[in-house]
Motif scaffolding. Structure first.
Motif, PDB file in Angstrom:
ATOM      1  N   ARG A  43     -31.408  -0.150  16.970  1.00  0.00           N
ATOM      2  CA  ARG A  43     -31.124   0.416  18.282  1.00  0.00           C
ATOM      3  C   ARG A  43     -30.639  -0.685  19.242  1.00  0.00           C
ATOM      4  O   ARG A  43     -29.694  -0.498  19.996  1.00  0.00           O
ATOM      5  CB  ARG A  43     -32.387   1.108  18.809  1.00  0.00           C
ATOM      6  N   LEU A  44     -31.315  -1.839  19.180  1.00  0.00           N
ATOM      7  CA  LEU A  44     -30.908  -2.947  20.043  1.00  0.00           C
ATOM      8  C   LEU A  44     -29.498  -3.402  19.701  1.00  0.00           C
ATOM      9  O   LEU A  44     -28.690  -3.690  20.578  1.00  0.00           O
ATOM     10  CB  LEU A  44     -31.888  -4.116  19.892  1.00  0.00           C
ATOM     11  N   ALA A  59     -40.442   0.475  11.303  1.00  0.00           N
ATOM     12  CA  ALA A  59     -40.486   0.699  12.750  1.00  0.00           C
ATOM     13  C   ALA A  59     -39.727  -0.391  13.479  1.00  0.00           C
ATOM     14  O   ALA A  59     -38.953  -0.123  14.404  1.00  0.00           O
ATOM     15  CB  ALA A  59     -41.934   0.766  13.226  1.00  0.00           C
ATOM     16  N   PHE A  60     -39.933  -1.640  13.051  1.00  0.00           N
ATOM     17  CA  PHE A  60     -39.243  -2.748  13.722  1.00  0.00           C
ATOM     18  C   PHE A  60     -37.744  -2.712  13.430  1.00  0.00           C
ATOM     19  O   PHE A  60     -36.933  -3.073  14.277  1.00  0.00           O
ATOM     20  CB  PHE A  60     -39.848  -4.098  13.298  1.00  0.00           C
ATOM     21  N   VAL A  78     -48.218  -0.023   1.941  1.00  0.00           N
ATOM     22  CA  VAL A  78     -47.636   1.121   2.653  1.00  0.00           C
ATOM     23  C   VAL A  78     -47.537   0.813   4.144  1.00  0.00           C
ATOM     24  O   VAL A  78     -46.495   1.008   4.777  1.00  0.00           O
ATOM     25  CB  VAL A  78     -48.491   2.389   2.432  1.00  0.00           C
ATOM     26  N   LEU A  79     -48.642   0.298   4.713  1.00  0.00           N
ATOM     27  CA  LEU A  79     -48.647  -0.020   6.142  1.00  0.00           C
ATOM     28  C   LEU A  79     -47.597  -1.063   6.470  1.00  0.00           C
ATOM     29  O   LEU A  79     -46.854  -0.933   7.449  1.00  0.00           O
ATOM     30  CB  LEU A  79     -50.034  -0.531   6.560  1.00  0.00           C
ATOM     31  N   THR A  80     -47.532  -2.100   5.614  1.00  0.00           N
ATOM     32  CA  THR A  80     -46.550  -3.165   5.861  1.00  0.00           C
ATOM     33  C   THR A  80     -45.135  -2.597   5.901  1.00  0.00           C
ATOM     34  O   THR A  80     -44.352  -2.894   6.811  1.00  0.00           O
ATOM     35  CB  THR A  80     -46.645  -4.221   4.748  1.00  0.00           C
ATOM     36  N   ILE A  85     -44.512  -0.572   9.021  1.00  0.00           N
ATOM     37  CA  ILE A  85     -44.333  -1.422  10.214  1.00  0.00           C
ATOM     38  C   ILE A  85     -42.945  -2.047  10.218  1.00  0.00           C
ATOM     39  O   ILE A  85     -42.250  -2.076  11.239  1.00  0.00           O
ATOM     40  CB  ILE A  85     -45.424  -2.519  10.246  1.00  0.00           C
ATOM     41  N   ILE A  86     -42.527  -2.526   9.032  1.00  0.00           N
ATOM     42  CA  ILE A  86     -41.197  -3.141   8.949  1.00  0.00           C
ATOM     43  C   ILE A  86     -40.127  -2.112   9.315  1.00  0.00           C
ATOM     44  O   ILE A  86     -39.178  -2.410  10.059  1.00  0.00           O
ATOM     45  CB  ILE A  86     -40.956  -3.733   7.548  1.00  0.00           C
ATOM     46  N   ARG A 126     -52.447   0.455  -0.027  1.00  0.00           N
ATOM     47  CA  ARG A 126     -52.407   0.940   1.349  1.00  0.00           C
ATOM     48  C   ARG A 126     -51.907  -0.133   2.292  1.00  0.00           C
ATOM     49  O   ARG A 126     -51.207   0.166   3.260  1.00  0.00           O
ATOM     50  CB  ARG A 126     -53.788   1.427   1.772  1.00  0.00           C
ATOM     51  N   LYS A 127     -52.278  -1.359   2.034  1.00  0.00           N
ATOM     52  CA  LYS A 127     -51.765  -2.443   2.873  1.00  0.00           C
ATOM     53  C   LYS A 127     -50.242  -2.496   2.748  1.00  0.00           C
ATOM     54  O   LYS A 127     -49.533  -2.649   3.744  1.00  0.00           O
ATOM     55  CB  LYS A 127     -52.359  -3.784   2.446  1.00  0.00           C
ATOM     56  N   GLN A 140     -56.606  -0.105  -2.366  1.00  0.00           N
ATOM     57  CA  GLN A 140     -56.494  -0.541  -0.972  1.00  0.00           C
ATOM     58  C   GLN A 140     -55.318  -1.481  -0.800  1.00  0.00           C
ATOM     59  O   GLN A 140     -54.669  -1.495   0.235  1.00  0.00           O
ATOM     60  CB  GLN A 140     -57.785  -1.243  -0.525  1.00  0.00           C
ATOM     61  N   VAL A 152     -35.960  -0.025  13.006  1.00  0.00           N
ATOM     62  CA  VAL A 152     -35.379   1.002  13.887  1.00  0.00           C
ATOM     63  C   VAL A 152     -35.102   0.416  15.263  1.00  0.00           C
ATOM     64  O   VAL A 152     -34.019   0.581  15.830  1.00  0.00           O
ATOM     65  CB  VAL A 152     -36.328   2.224  13.990  1.00  0.00           C
ATOM     66  N   MET A 153     -36.091  -0.323  15.794  1.00  0.00           N
ATOM     67  CA  MET A 153     -35.889  -0.921  17.119  1.00  0.00           C
ATOM     68  C   MET A 153     -34.748  -1.937  17.072  1.00  0.00           C
ATOM     69  O   MET A 153     -33.928  -2.009  17.994  1.00  0.00           O
ATOM     70  CB  MET A 153     -37.179  -1.579  17.600  1.00  0.00           C
ATOM     71  N   GLY A 154     -34.702  -2.727  16.006  1.00  0.00           N
ATOM     72  CA  GLY A 154     -33.639  -3.728  15.869  1.00  0.00           C
ATOM     73  C   GLY A 154     -32.267  -3.091  15.831  1.00  0.00           C
ATOM     74  O   GLY A 154     -31.339  -3.538  16.509  1.00  0.00           O
TER      75      GLY A 154
END
Lengths: 478, 615
Positions: B26-27, B19-20, B11-13, B16-17, B8-9, B5, B22-24
């Protein structure tokens, strides 16, 4: 109530929360106050928002100091059922705003039950996963029953919200899949979901034929890699795909009358179906897991590719289709559907590195961007605070989400851990969908930016969720 | 389990990083790298008010104005700024229906998010008086404003088909021409279209700053960056307005074309396509457009350059010239004709005239049989070895006269007409299974041959020049606006200039040669006219009446073609029409003894003879 170590409260999350709420109020002030300056009247958005902020802090305090954590698992079910009831009721007796009927009007205030259903659903999921020891597995009658019940808990409010035409809020519920993943659901569900989205986009942007070739190539490589025969399977796959790529050329040659009956992808699908189905069945009987997965993947992929156009043309509504087309660059429409995104990008882009300064934005203040205090609040931030401001907001959210994940992982109590994960997922989905929409990475989906957007329901809902988390987090130090 | 587990945490972390990130990124791209967006923000805050230039005038060859401007105003509206106003008073000023206003505002409300702060055209072409009344009371109508526009007027009633009209650009046009903006006017047909770039001038603008309430606040930097509008240049045409008007009068109530060219320059003096567009309809084209399009006589269609038809006997001149050049014909060659050319089952009929005839008299009396002989001797010339080769040689000659291709004029919509090809005959008769007899109709300008009236006018000019032509054109060569070099080059045919005198002599005799001359009606006292009639058979009804001529015989000043559809013999209608035009041009007025001819032409309508599809 004794023995609670309030000093141990998660200060990082609390600070992020407070900074975002205050920053949010400043931006709402900036985007809705004109030259007239500050006017103390309940009709101005920024005064109204101040009331919402103050009441949120009171609610937060109540949750921290007055409500025992055990109450949450006790009220999880009744609360869930009540909110689902409200969700359905609002679709019939609610007030219609911007085409979706999702508001209860109580005097001058309007409440949106969809915002609060995230909390009740999170509580219900935490309760169910905690009590039932659900294993995300397809074997065993009990497991399947549990799986169905957990799916129902997720899907029922989602559908009720879709009924209110709040597509954005419904999408947020997919975030709970991340929680399920943490609790043992196979990662393949997420990967397949992402692949499905990818193939959907590929089919629309390129062509069904190109997507089919990519699918075959991908599965070929996967199969040969899985069977440790990449040196044989790899070249065969590459050659097959290359040969197939020449297939459409046959359409230009005279004398192939029959070929014009179908598109190339239909030919390949039709010709490959009988052997693929045969080998799939055989692999099911002989328990050849890898072959079975590859072939099932192929069948699923074909179904997806052929259903994309159908879904796109028949299931989606006109405005949704238009938004997707604008996003994917299939259609340009800067004055129509693309107007919001275009104006939003102009506003954000004009902010530059350091922004135009507080109250100095021209784009957002002169109403070029619609819905700027609610769904498009990020434009005001981007324009007036520039890249630094946007980055600050992004990092505040990221810090908060990762902090919640990290602390929840340390929880001994399963209910508390799952609720923490739910909180983080909801935040993540909202932030991602909203900001991606304003910067043109996703189609326009109306959804507020947590803690920043104007709107009492949203602010209250996230306050309640974050403060429940903060309270539950204190339980670790008992 | 715990470790699993924990994975898995992680992987999720990581997800999420990412995803952020990508937004950064793009900005970073939108806010720092890409400058396009910050430029657009200026466009949002600065308001450009267009200053429209006056469109250039169109003049005739004598400097008389045929298209002028008059000042009108467009009433603009910024729906966002409109407050409640007295609809009735507003309607009274502009003579409007209140329903119209309500309908407009209903639309604005419906599309308000799309319209935003844009200013839209509310009513076009408001007169000066109406505008003055509006200005007096404009404080009552917030959100409305007037913009000066020019619209067209036509001092002379001439050239409706050639001048073309201007109209507001439509979305389809905007897509192809991004330099235009919605609300601009653009030449859509005729000279207005072909000289659009010269006529339109250059738009200017005033820049204003918008304030927080999006009201115009002040001139941006005191007008330092404003731009004056540059008025469009005048275009001088080669048309003679009076002659054009007279030509239109002659062709009234007839279907066909009348084209006059100055042979020594290739300048088009007159180009009539009848029935045509009246200039009064041009100035307000939007109201008349539907009627014009629906009119079964197709007034929008410029027959002079867009309607290929068989030339008829006029084409004998070309065959005669080719025969002379090929050496298979001498002016003294005679052929017999007994009411036609008969061989086996084939018979090309002819009218009664003395026999045998030489070349001059064959032109004068327009003998069909003569040209059957001439044509066969060209095609079957042993020098070429085969019919096919002979045909190709013949075709090359006709092409040098401009037949079967576009002449390359400056008239929009010009068509090339058609000339038959050997391949076409292969298809009809089988490969190489055709002989000179199979295509004998070509000898008298019938069969698979289509020339526009302009082609025939050009033929008249070529013969008038004794062997060359200038590409016909509508733009007059002026020092300010010189014409294209191609219009100044002599275009020689493949026939030697020496042979033309013989043909000219025949044409002179057709008009002035006494009994038997087919075009005697074209005689003008004191002017030596040379002409050739044609009677073109066609599947649509009565024969077309054709006539080409030029005058005076030596040093020709004008070459004319008249093509009157379903008018019967060339001498019946085309001949009087063309000769009257020549007389008008050379003498200034019609001589008393020919007045009857003018009356007959002007008072006759031949429209009933033309079969049209009624819609």
């Amino acid at each position: 109530m004794m023995g609670i170590k309030y000093k141990k409260i998660d200060f990082v999350t609390l600070c992020c929360y407070l900074v975002l709420v205050i920053f949010g109020w400043m931006n709402i002030f900036s985007s809705s106050a004109g030259e007239s300056g500050f006017v103390w009247s309940i009709s101005s958005k920024y005064v109204m928002d101040l009331i919402w902020v103050a009441s949120s802090l009171i609610i937060g305090a109540i949750i921290i100091f007055a409500i025992p954590p055990r109450a949450y698992s006790a009220v999880a079910w009744p609360l869930y059922i009540l909110i689902v009831f409200l969700l359905v009721a609002v679709a019939f007796v609610g007030v219609e705003v911007n085409g979706s009927k999702s508001w209860f009007a109580i005097g001058p205030f309007r409440l949106q039950p969809a915002e609060f259903s995230k909390i009740s659903t999170a509580l219900a999921i935490a309760y169910l996963l905690d009590k039932r020891e659900i294993k995300f597995s397809l074997s065993g009658r009990n497991n399947i029953r549990d799986l169905l019940s957990i799916a129902a808990v997720l899907v029922v409010p989602m559908f009720a919200i879709l009924l209110e035409k709040e597509t954005g809020s419904a999408l947020v519920y997919l975030g709970f899949l991340l929680v399920f993943y943490r609790e043992g659901m196979s990662g393949w569900v997420l990967i397949l979901g992402l692949l499905a989205i990818l193939f959907f986009i590929l089919t629309l942007v390129m062509s069904p034929w190109a997507t089919l070739l990519i699918l075959i190539g991908l599965l070929g490589c996967l199969g040969s890699f899985g069977s440790r025969k990449l040196h044989i399977g790899g070249p065969i796959t590459v050659i097959t795909v290359l040969l197939l790529a020449f297939f459409p050329r046959l359409y230009n040659i005279e004398g192939f009358g029959l070929i014009h009956r179908f598109e190339p992808e239909v030919w390949v699908a039709l010709l490959s179906l009988p052997p693929v189905i045969f080998f799939t069945l055989r692999s099911l009987i002989r328990r050849q897991t890898l072959l079975r997965n590859v072939l099932l993947g192929y069948l699923l992929g074909i179904c997806l590719i052929f259903s994309v156009q159908f879904v796109f043309d028949n299931v989606l509504k006109d405005h949704q289709r238009a938004r997707i087309e604008v996003l994917l660059g299939i259609r340009e429409d800067p004055k129509g559907v693309g107007y919001n995104v275009n104006q939003s990008l102009i506003a954000i882009g004009s902010g530059g590195l350091a922004g135009k300064g507080f109250l100095q934005g021209t784009q957002t203040r002169f109403d070029f961007v619609p819905e700027q205090s609610t769904d498009f609040i990020f434009c005001t931030i981007g324009e007036e605070w520039g890249f630094f401001g946007s980055l600050l907001v992004l990092s505040l959210y990221l810090t908060m989400i990762l902090r919640i994940l990290n602390n929840s992982e340390k929880q001994k109590d399963k209910f508390n851990r799952i609720f923490g994960y739910c909180t983080a997922s909801c935040l993540l989905m909202h932030v991602m969908i909203n900001i991606s929409m304003t910067i043109g990475l996703m189609p326009v989906i109306g959804i507020p930016l947590p803690l920043l957007s104007y709107g009492g329901s949203s602010l209250w809902a996230f306050t309640i969720m974050i403060f429940i988390y903060l309270r539950l987090d204190l339980e670790r130090w008992k | 389990m715990g470790v699993y587990q924990q994975d898995r945490k992680t992987v999720l972390t990581i997800a999420i990083i990412i995803a952020f990130l990508v937004m950064g990124i793009r900005l970073f791209n939108v806010q720092i790298i890409n400058k396009e967006y910050s430029l657009s923000s200026d466009n949002n805050a600065l308001k450009y008010e267009t200053r429209y230039p006056a469109r250039g005038r169109i003049l005739d060859r004598n400097g008389e104005t045929i298209v002028d401007n008059k000042i009108t105003y467009d009433i603009m509206v910024t729906p966002h700024d409109v407050k409640e106003f007295d609809t009735l008073a507003f309607c009274r000023i502009f003579d409007l229906d209140t329903g119209f206003v309500h309908e407009k505002f209903r639309e604005y409300r419906m599309y308000r998010s799309r319209i935003g702060y844009q200013t839209l055209t509310f009513k076009k072409q408001v007169s000066n008086e109406q505008y003055n009344k509006f200005i007096e009371k404009s404080f009552l109508f917030e959100g409305f404003s007037g913009v000066l526009r020019t619209s067209r007027t036509y001092p002379k009633n001439a050239g409706g088909n050639i001048l073309g009209y201007i109209s507001e650009v439509d979305p389809a046009y905007l897509e192809k021409h991004p330099e235009y903006r919605s609300g601009d006017y653009v030449g859509k047909t005729g000279i207005e279209e072909s000289y659009e770039e010269i006529l339109r001038g250059e738009k200017g603008y005033n820049i204003y700053l918008r304030d927080a309430h999006n009201r115009i606040q002040e001139r941006y930097k005191d007008g330092e960056f404003d731009k004056e509008a540059i008025p469009g240049k005048d275009v001088m045409t080669t048309l003679d307005a009076d002659l054009q008007a007279y030509g239109e009068k002659l062709m009234k109530n007839k279907v066909g074309s009348l084209v006059a060219i100055e042979p020594s320059t290739g300048e088009i003096l007159t180009m009539v396509s009848s029935p045509g567009i009246d200039v009064s309809q041009l100035s307000d084209i939007s109201t008349h457009y539907k009627d014009l399009v629906r009119d079964p006589y197709k007034p929008m269609f410029n027959r002079a350059v867009m309607s290929p038809q068989p030339p008829g006997s006029v084409f004998k001149l070309v065959n005669g010239l080719i025969g002379l050049q090929e050496g298979v014909l001498k002016p003294s060659t005679t052929y017999p004709c007994h009411r036609g050319y008969v061989i086996g089952n084939l018979r090309v009929g002819c009218h009664g005239h003395p026999s045998p005839l030489d070349l001059y008299h064959s032109i004068m009396m327009s003998c069909n049989a003569y040209y059957c002989y001439v044509f066969r001797s060209i095609i079957d010339n042993p020098h070429y070895g085969s019919v096919r080769e002979g045909f190709e040689a013949w075709k090359e000659y006709t092409e040098s006269f401009g037949f079967g291709r576009k002449l390359g004029t400056d008239i929009p919509g010009e068509l090339g007409g058609t000339m038959p090809t050997a391949e076409r005959y292969d298809k009809i008769h089988g490969k190489n299974r055709w002989k000179s007899l199979s295509i004998i109709s070509l000898s008298i300008g019938q069969g698979e041959i289509g020339c526009t009236p302009l082609h025939l006018a050009n033929l008249a000019a070529t013969i008038a020049n004794r062997g060359y032509y200038y590409i016909p054109h509508l733009q007059k060569d002026t020092p300010e606006l010189p014409i294209d070099a191609r219009f100044k080059e002599r275009q020689y045919t493949k026939v030697d200039t020496t042979h033309f005198t013989d043909v000219v002599k025949g044409m002179y005799m057709a008009v002035n040669g006494g009994p038997g001359g087919t075009a005697r009606v074209a005689q003008i006292p004191g002017v030596e006219v040379c002409g050739k009639t044609g009677t073109a058979q066609n599947p649509h009804g009565d024969d077309h009446s054709v006539f080409i001529c030029f005058a005076p015989k030596d040093d020709p000043k004008i070459a004319v073609v008249a093509y009157v559809e379903n008018g019967g013999f060339g001498a019946t209608w085309a001949c009087p029409v063309a000769s009257l035009l020549v007389e008008k041009y050379l003498c200034g007025e019609i001589s008393p003894q020919r007045k009857y001819l003018e009356d007959r032409v002007v008072s006759t309508s031949l429209l009933w003879k033309v079969r049209v599809r009624k819609k």
